[in-house]
Design a protein around this motif. Structure first.
Motif, PDB file in Angstrom:
ATOM      1  N   ASN A  91       0.816  47.098 -39.491  1.00  0.00           N
ATOM      2  CA  ASN A  91       1.938  46.612 -38.678  1.00  0.00           C
ATOM      3  C   ASN A  91       3.362  46.659 -38.838  1.00  0.00           C
ATOM      4  O   ASN A  91       4.501  46.257 -38.300  1.00  0.00           O
ATOM      5  CB  ASN A  91       1.428  45.309 -38.499  1.00  0.00           C
ATOM      6  N   VAL A 124      -2.782  50.926 -35.524  1.00  0.00           N
ATOM      7  CA  VAL A 124      -2.538  49.531 -34.553  1.00  0.00           C
ATOM      8  C   VAL A 124      -3.311  49.051 -33.636  1.00  0.00           C
ATOM      9  O   VAL A 124      -3.073  48.181 -32.878  1.00  0.00           O
ATOM     10  CB  VAL A 124      -0.926  49.351 -35.105  1.00  0.00           C
ATOM     11  N   ARG A 126      -2.160  50.410 -30.955  1.00  0.00           N
ATOM     12  CA  ARG A 126      -0.831  50.791 -30.153  1.00  0.00           C
ATOM     13  C   ARG A 126      -1.279  52.260 -29.204  1.00  0.00           C
ATOM     14  O   ARG A 126      -0.438  52.951 -29.457  1.00  0.00           O
ATOM     15  CB  ARG A 126       0.312  50.731 -30.416  1.00  0.00           C
TER      16      ARG A 126
END
Length: 165
Positions: A91, A124, A126
């Motif tokens: 992150n 992460v 995404r």
């Protein structure tokens, strides 16, 4: 109004004194700036060496100091991004990669940067953003000398993203 010879001398001495004071001030300020630059450069070199030696925790401590001192430095943010990625702090790594890209939008032309950014986005979860970055890697057709299986890695990550959606 006429200036007497003594008044002219005082005016000339005042101008000379002003110029000399300016030079001295500039020299003092420049030496402080030089010292700061050398201190930051030494800290950066130490951080890079720790990173290269695989001592990521120690490197993270130093890069945090650098990020406080130079928050808008492209190279410091990038170094921080790869260090935190190696520590699995994905992150924070994404934030630092994005900041690096914000500082220098031309990083989209750097194949290793883009692959690293795509991988961290993938980690992460995404996936939409990772897919966008990785497709840019594929479209670039890049094959860095030091990473001949670059396109295979890009394809592997894109395939994993497709299988997850």
């Amino acid at each position: 109004m006429q200036l007497t010879e003594s008044k002219r001398k005082y005016i000339l001495l005042g101008i000379v004194a002003f110029i000399i004071t300016g030079f001295i001030t500039a020299k003092v300020l420049a030496s402080k700036q030089d010292e700061e630059f050398l201190r930051d450069d030494l800290l950066y070199q130490q951080t890079s060496q720790l990173y290269n030696d695989g001592k990521f925790t120690e490197a993270e401590n130093l890069v945090n100091d650098l990020l406080l001192r130079k928050p808008n430095s492209e190279v410091v943010n990038y170094l921080g991004a790869v260090i935190t990625a190696n520590l699995a702090d994905y992150n924070r790594s994404v934030i630092l990669f994005q900041k690096t890209l914000d500082i220098n939008p031309h990083k989209v032309e750097d194949p290793m940067f883009m692959l690293q950014f795509g991988e961290v986005l993938f980690f992460v979860e995404r996936y939409v953003d990772a897919k966008t970055v990785l497709e840019k890697c594929r479209e670039g057709g890049w094959v860095p000398e030091d990473y001949p299986t670059y396109q295979e890695r890009v394809t592997e990550l894109l395939t994993q993203i497709e299988n997850m959606q």
